[in-house]
Motif scaffolding. Structure first.
Motif, PDB file in Angstrom:
ATOM      1  N   ASN A  63       0.853  -1.200   0.000  1.00  0.00           N
ATOM      2  CA  ASN A  63       0.000   0.000   0.000  1.00  0.00           C
ATOM      3  C   ASN A  63       0.883   1.242   0.000  1.00  0.00           C
ATOM      4  OD1 ASN A  63       0.618   0.664   2.885  1.00  0.00           O
ATOM      5  ND2 ASN A  63      -0.442  -1.277   3.217  1.00  0.00           N
ATOM      6  N   GLY A  64       0.250   2.404  -0.075  1.00  0.00           N
ATOM      7  CA  GLY A  64       0.995   3.660  -0.145  1.00  0.00           C
ATOM      8  C   GLY A  64       1.700   4.014   1.153  1.00  0.00           C
ATOM      9  N   LEU A  65       1.048   3.729   2.284  1.00  0.00           N
ATOM     10  CA  LEU A  65       1.683   4.003   3.582  1.00  0.00           C
ATOM     11  C   LEU A  65       2.979   3.207   3.694  1.00  0.00           C
ATOM     12  CD1 LEU A  65       1.782   5.068   6.513  1.00  0.00           C
ATOM     13  CD2 LEU A  65       0.223   3.229   7.160  1.00  0.00           C
ATOM     14  N   THR A  89      -2.219  17.330   4.612  1.00  0.00           N
ATOM     15  CA  THR A  89      -2.066  16.133   3.784  1.00  0.00           C
ATOM     16  C   THR A  89      -2.929  15.056   4.403  1.00  0.00           C
ATOM     17  OG1 THR A  89      -0.486  14.485   2.927  1.00  0.00           O
ATOM     18  CG2 THR A  89      -0.049  15.374   5.118  1.00  0.00           C
ATOM     19  N   PHE A  90      -3.090  13.950   3.685  1.00  0.00           N
ATOM     20  CA  PHE A  90      -3.697  12.783   4.302  1.00  0.00           C
ATOM     21  C   PHE A  90      -2.720  12.275   5.361  1.00  0.00           C
ATOM     22  CE2 PHE A  90      -4.489   8.067   4.122  1.00  0.00           C
ATOM     23  CZ  PHE A  90      -5.644   8.125   4.875  1.00  0.00           C
ATOM     24  N   ALA A  92      -1.468   9.647   6.286  1.00  0.00           N
ATOM     25  CA  ALA A  92      -0.471   8.606   5.970  1.00  0.00           C
ATOM     26  C   ALA A  92       0.932   9.182   5.839  1.00  0.00           C
ATOM     27  CB  ALA A  92      -0.857   7.878   4.683  1.00  0.00           C
ATOM     28  N   THR A  93       1.048  10.398   5.291  1.00  0.00           N
ATOM     29  CA  THR A  93       2.361  11.025   5.113  1.00  0.00           C
ATOM     30  C   THR A  93       3.066  11.141   6.469  1.00  0.00           C
ATOM     31  OG1 THR A  93       1.252  12.380   3.437  1.00  0.00           O
ATOM     32  CG2 THR A  93       3.536  12.920   3.929  1.00  0.00           C
ATOM     33  N   VAL A 135       4.269  16.208  -0.879  1.00  0.00           N
ATOM     34  CA  VAL A 135       3.051  15.527  -1.325  1.00  0.00           C
ATOM     35  C   VAL A 135       2.527  16.246  -2.568  1.00  0.00           C
ATOM     36  CG1 VAL A 135       0.714  14.831  -0.684  1.00  0.00           C
ATOM     37  CG2 VAL A 135       2.512  14.917   1.054  1.00  0.00           C
ATOM     38  N   ASP A 161       5.501  11.988  -2.096  1.00  0.00           N
ATOM     39  CA  ASP A 161       4.289  11.226  -1.819  1.00  0.00           C
ATOM     40  C   ASP A 161       3.407  11.453  -3.046  1.00  0.00           C
ATOM     41  OD1 ASP A 161       1.771  10.333  -1.143  1.00  0.00           O
ATOM     42  OD2 ASP A 161       1.886  10.986   0.946  1.00  0.00           O
ATOM     43  N   ALA A 163       0.953   9.540  -4.100  1.00  0.00           N
ATOM     44  CA  ALA A 163      -0.234   8.678  -3.985  1.00  0.00           C
ATOM     45  C   ALA A 163      -1.438   9.221  -4.749  1.00  0.00           C
ATOM     46  CB  ALA A 163      -0.596   8.492  -2.515  1.00  0.00           C
ATOM     47  N   GLN A 164      -1.452  10.548  -5.016  1.00  0.00           N
ATOM     48  CA  GLN A 164      -2.595  11.140  -5.716  1.00  0.00           C
ATOM     49  C   GLN A 164      -2.194  11.655  -7.098  1.00  0.00           C
ATOM     50  OE1 GLN A 164      -4.522  14.077  -3.194  1.00  0.00           O
ATOM     51  NE2 GLN A 164      -4.773  12.634  -1.514  1.00  0.00           N
ATOM     52  N   SER A 185       0.322   4.977  -4.131  1.00  0.00           N
ATOM     53  CA  SER A 185      -0.748   4.121  -3.620  1.00  0.00           C
ATOM     54  C   SER A 185      -1.617   3.701  -4.797  1.00  0.00           C
ATOM     55  CB  SER A 185      -1.608   4.905  -2.621  1.00  0.00           C
ATOM     56  OG  SER A 185      -2.844   4.245  -2.415  1.00  0.00           O
ATOM     57  N   LYS A 190      -7.781   5.844  -6.320  1.00  0.00           N
ATOM     58  CA  LYS A 190      -6.694   6.673  -6.865  1.00  0.00           C
ATOM     59  C   LYS A 190      -6.729   6.658  -8.395  1.00  0.00           C
ATOM     60  CE  LYS A 190      -5.446   7.522  -2.737  1.00  0.00           C
ATOM     61  NZ  LYS A 190      -4.314   7.476  -1.825  1.00  0.00           N
ATOM     62  N   GLY A 198      -2.792  -1.719  -2.741  1.00  0.00           N
ATOM     63  CA  GLY A 198      -1.532  -1.907  -3.459  1.00  0.00           C
ATOM     64  C   GLY A 198      -0.722  -0.631  -3.371  1.00  0.00           C
ATOM     65  N   TYR A 314      -9.283  17.373   3.649  1.00  0.00           N
ATOM     66  CA  TYR A 314      -9.708  16.463   4.689  1.00  0.00           C
ATOM     67  C   TYR A 314     -10.343  17.283   5.788  1.00  0.00           C
ATOM     68  CZ  TYR A 314      -6.926  13.383   1.888  1.00  0.00           C
ATOM     69  OH  TYR A 314      -6.455  12.681   0.828  1.00  0.00           O
TER      70      TYR A 314
HETATM   71  C1  LIG Z   1      -3.893   7.410  -0.360  1.00  0.00           C
HETATM   72  C2  LIG Z   1      -2.760   8.188   0.189  1.00  0.00           C
HETATM   73  C3  LIG Z   1      -1.727   7.582   0.937  1.00  0.00           C
HETATM   74  C4  LIG Z   1      -1.786   6.187   1.458  1.00  0.00           C
HETATM   75  O1  LIG Z   1      -2.023   5.192   0.564  1.00  0.00           O
HETATM   76  P1  LIG Z   1      -2.658   3.797   1.052  1.00  0.00           P
HETATM   77  O2  LIG Z   1      -2.494   2.928  -0.122  1.00  0.00           O
HETATM   78  O3  LIG Z   1      -4.068   4.037   1.438  1.00  0.00           O
HETATM   79  O4  LIG Z   1      -1.833   3.327   2.212  1.00  0.00           O
HETATM   80  C5  LIG Z   1      -0.637   8.361   1.290  1.00  0.00           C
HETATM   81  N1  LIG Z   1      -0.566   9.665   0.982  1.00  0.00           N
HETATM   82  C6  LIG Z   1      -1.552  10.281   0.313  1.00  0.00           C
HETATM   83  C7  LIG Z   1      -1.402  11.736  -0.022  1.00  0.00           C
HETATM   84  C8  LIG Z   1      -2.685   9.579  -0.092  1.00  0.00           C
HETATM   85  O5  LIG Z   1      -3.666  10.215  -0.734  1.00  0.00           O
END
Ligand SMILES: *Cc1c(COP(=O)(O)O)cnc(C)c1O
Length: 375
Positions: A63-65, A89-90, A92-93, A135, A161, A163-164, A185, A190, A198, A314
Motif C-alpha cells: 500500500n501507499g503508507l 495532507t492525508f 499517511a504522510t 506531497v 508522496d 499517492a494522488q 498508492s 486513486k 496496493g 480532509y
Molecule cells: C492514499 C494516500 C496515501 C496512502 O495510501 P494507502 O495505499 O491508502 O496506504 C498516502 N498519501 C496520500 C497523499 C494519499 O492520498
C-alpha cells in the motif's frame, strides 16, 4: 426537493464495466497460474510502471503508507531524526514518519495550490532533519524545482508522496521521477487504482531499490536468509495483473479528468468559489477537484439536495488528530492548513463522469449561489 444521487462522487463500477474483458482475462490468468505472490505479473508491472514514470526501478509493495515507510527505513531514517511533511495532507504522510521512529515536522502549504510552500521549509530545518516528503496533493505536483533546491543546499533526501499523482508532471518530468524516491498508492479510488490495496516505490537509486525490495520481503533476498528485520509488504499477483490493464488507459483516463476540470474552471462561479490554482510548471492529473468557500456546509447540503455527492479532503489536519495528541499541538498552530480543512470541498471528478453529470454539478453550484448557499 431531493432527487437521489444524480452525480456520485466516483463511479468505480463504470471503471470495471469499461475494462471488463481484459480484467476478467487477467484474473483468470492469475488464478490458473497458481502463483499469487512475487511472480511474473508483479515483475512485469514493476518494469512497465518504472518505464511509465521514467524511473530506473519500481518495487511493488502492499500500500501507499508502506511505500513511504519502507523508503524511510531503507534510508535508515528513524529514532532521533526529523522529517519535514506538509501540515495539510492525508495522515499517511505523517504516519510513515512516525512508524519509522522519526518525528514529523509540519510545514505550511501555499494557499492557492494546497502544496508545500518551499519558502517555509528552511525555517523548519534543524541539525536532526534528514528528509522532506513533498506531497503532490489532489493530483498536482508540488514545486519540485524550489523544494529540490532547498534539499540540495541542506543535503536532505527528497521523497515524493505521489499517492494522488499518477501521471502528473512537473517541467515535463513525471511524478515518480522527481526526487530521490517516490511512494505511490493504488487504493481503488486513486487515478491508478487496484481492486484492493496496493502500492509501489519508484526510484533511480539502485541501492535504495534493492533495500526497499528486501525490506518488504521479510528482509530476505535469498529465501530463508534474513539480512534485516524486515516486513511483509508485497504487491500481489492479482492486483499487479489488474494494474497492468489499468496502466494502459491511465493517460486516457487522466485526459478525461482534465476535460472535466477544464469545464469546471470555465463554468463555476468564481466570485463565490475559490478554484484550485495550477502552478505554471505543472500538469495536474486532477485526482480531486477541490473548491473553497467559507460557506462549505451550506454548499455541501445544497449540492446533496440537488443530487451531487461531495466529500471533504480532509476535515481535520493531522496535527489536530488523536493520533498526534502526544505532540500537544493546538488549534492555531498551523492556521493555513486549518483554514483549508475548514473550507475545502471536493466536487465529483473522474474518468466516467458524463457531460450531463458535469452540467448537473455546474448548474447546482450556480443555483447554490442564487439561493444564497454560498456568498
Ligand atoms: C492514499 C494516500 C496515501 C496512502 O495510501 P494507502 O495505499 O491508502 O496506504 C498516502 N498519501 C496520500 C497523499 C494519499 O492520498
Amino acid at each position: 426537493m431531493p432527487i437521489g444521487i444524480a452525480v456520485p462522487f466516483l463511479d468505480l463500477g463504470a471503471a470495471y464495466a469499461e475494462l471488463r474483458g481484459p480484467l476478467d482475462e487477467a484474473s483468470a490468468r492469475v488464478l490458473a497460474s497458481g502463483r499469487f505472490i512475487l511472480g511474473e505479473e508483479v515483475e512485469a508491472f514493476e518494469s512497465e510502471f518504472a518505464r511509465y514514470c521514467g524511473a530506473r526501478h519500481c518495487i511493488g509493495v502492499a500500500n501507499g503508507l508502506d511505500a513511504l515507510h519502507l523508503i524511510l527505513r531503507a534510508y535508515a531514517i528513524g529514532a532521533g531524526d526529523e522529517v519535514i511533511v506538509p501540515s495539510n495532507t492525508f495522515i499517511a504522510t505523517w504516519l510513515a514518519v512516525t512508524h519509522a521512529g522519526a518525528r514529523p515536522v509540519p510545514v505550511e502549504p501555499t494557499p492557492g495550490t494546497y502544496n508545500l510552500d518551499a519558502n517555509r521549509i528552511e525555517a523548519a530545518i534543524t541539525p536532526r532533519t534528514r528528509a522532506v516528503i513533498a506531497v503532490h496533493l489532489y493530483g498536482q505536483c508540488a514545486d519540485m524545482t524550489a523544494i529540490s533546491d532547498v534539499c540540495r543546499r541542506h543535503s536532505l533526501r527528497l521523497i515524493e508522496d505521489a499517492a494522488q499523482a499518477h501521471g502528473a508532471s512537473w517541467n515535463t518530468k513525471c511524478a515518480g521521477a522527481l526526487a530521490n524516491a517516490a511512494a505511490f498508492s493504488f487504493y481503488p479510488g486513486k487515478n491508478l487504482g487496484a481492486f484492493g490495496d496496493g502500492g509501489a516505490v519508484t526510484t533511480s537509486d539502485s541501492e535504495l531499490a534493492e533495500r526497499v525490495q528486501v525490506l518488504g520481503n521479510y528482509g530476505s533476498a535469498i529465501k530463508y536468509e534474513h539480512r534485516y528485520a524486515g516486513f511483509n509488504s508485497r504487491l500481489d499477483e492479482m492486483q499487479a495483473a489488474f494494474l497492468r490493464v489499468k496502466l494502459r488507459v491511465l493517460d486516457t483516463w487522466n485526459e478525461r479528468r482534465r476535460r472535466v476540470a477544464a469545464k469546471y474552471v470555465a463554468c463555476l462561479p468564481t466570485d463565490v468559489l475559490q478554484l484550485p490554482q495550477v502552478a505554471g510548471n505543472g500538469r495536474p492529473v486532477w485526482h480531486l477537484f477541490v473548491v473553497r468557500t467559507a460557506n462549505r456546509s451550506a454548499l455541501q447540503r445544497f449540492l446533496a439536495d440537488h443530487g451531487v455527492q461531495t466529500l471533504i479532503h480532509y476535515p481535520t489536519p493531522p496535527h489536530l488528530q488523536g493520533a498526534y495528541s502526544s505532540m500537544r499541538y493546538r488549534e492555531g498552530d498551523f492556521p493555513i492548513a486549518e483554514s483549508m480543512h475548514r473550507e475545502v470541498l471536493s466536487l465529483p471528478i473522474g474518468p466516467h463522469l458524463t457531460l450531463e453529470q458535469i452540467d448537473t454539478v455546474v448548474d447546482a453550484c450556480r443555483a447554490a449561489r442564487f439561493a444564497g448557499a454560498v456568498q
